[in-house]
Motif scaffolding. Structure first.
Motif, PDB file in Angstrom:
ATOM      1  N   ASN A  52      42.099 -21.412  91.746  1.00 19.51           N
ATOM      2  CA  ASN A  52      42.682 -21.957  92.970  1.00 19.51           C
ATOM      3  C   ASN A  52      43.961 -21.226  93.361  1.00 19.51           C
ATOM      4  O   ASN A  52      44.374 -21.289  94.513  1.00 19.51           O
ATOM      5  CB  ASN A  52      42.968 -23.448  92.807  1.00 19.51           C
ATOM      6  N   ASP A  53      44.595 -20.552  92.394  1.00 14.00           N
ATOM      7  CA  ASP A  53      45.845 -19.847  92.638  1.00 14.00           C
ATOM      8  C   ASP A  53      45.915 -18.676  91.662  1.00 14.00           C
ATOM      9  O   ASP A  53      46.189 -18.860  90.484  1.00 14.00           O
ATOM     10  CB  ASP A  53      47.019 -20.801  92.435  1.00 14.00           C
ATOM     11  N   LYS A  82      47.995 -16.203  91.233  1.00 11.63           N
ATOM     12  CA  LYS A  82      49.301 -15.944  90.615  1.00 11.63           C
ATOM     13  C   LYS A  82      49.539 -16.875  89.427  1.00 11.63           C
ATOM     14  O   LYS A  82      49.971 -16.445  88.358  1.00 11.63           O
ATOM     15  CB  LYS A  82      50.404 -16.089  91.658  1.00 11.63           C
ATOM     16  N   ARG A  83      49.242 -18.157  89.596  1.00  8.61           N
ATOM     17  CA  ARG A  83      49.422 -19.108  88.492  1.00  8.61           C
ATOM     18  C   ARG A  83      48.412 -18.841  87.377  1.00  8.61           C
ATOM     19  O   ARG A  83      48.730 -18.964  86.195  1.00  8.61           O
ATOM     20  CB  ARG A  83      49.291 -20.548  88.997  1.00  8.61           C
ATOM     21  N   GLY A 115      46.003 -23.887  88.068  1.00  7.99           N
ATOM     22  CA  GLY A 115      45.059 -23.718  89.169  1.00  7.99           C
ATOM     23  C   GLY A 115      43.672 -23.314  88.723  1.00  7.99           C
ATOM     24  O   GLY A 115      42.927 -22.708  89.490  1.00  7.99           O
TER      25      GLY A 115
END
Length: 81
Positions: free
Chosen positions: A53-54, A56-57, A30
Motif C-alpha cells: 500500500n506504501d 516507501k514504508r 503498508g
C-alpha cells in the motif's frame, strides 16, 4: 504493487511464530499478506507475497528486517503487460 519475500531460516517453526507476532508491524508498513508458502526443496525457507500500500514504508520495513540480520530477499512486482 506486490512484494515477494524469501525468508531463509534454520528453523521454520520458530520463524513462523515470530512472523505471526510481527503482523501489526507489517500492517503499519503498508503490507497485507496475500499468500505464504514453504519452499518444497528447502523446507526451512518460506516465501511471502504481500500487497504493498506504501512502497516507501515497505522499503523501510525490508531495511529494518535485514538490519536485524534476518536472511531476507525481497522483490517489488508489478503486473506484466
Amino acid at each position: 504493487m506486490q512484494l515477494l519475500c524469501r525468508f531463509d531460516t534454520p528453523d521454520y517453526d520458530e520463524w513462523k511464530k515470530t512472523f505471526d507476532a510481527d503482523a501489526e508491524d507489517r500492517m503499519n508498513a503498508g503490507l497485507t499478506l496475500l499468500q505464504l508458502w514453504r519452499d518444497a526443496d528447502t523446507p526451512s525457507a518460506a516465501l511471502a507475497l504481500f500487497e504493498v500500500n506504501d512502497r516507501k514504508r515497505a522499503q523501510a520495513w525490508i531495511e529494518k528486517e535485514t538490519g536485524f540480520g534476518h536472511a531476507l530477499t525481497a522483490d517489488f512486482l508489478k503486473p506484466a503487460l
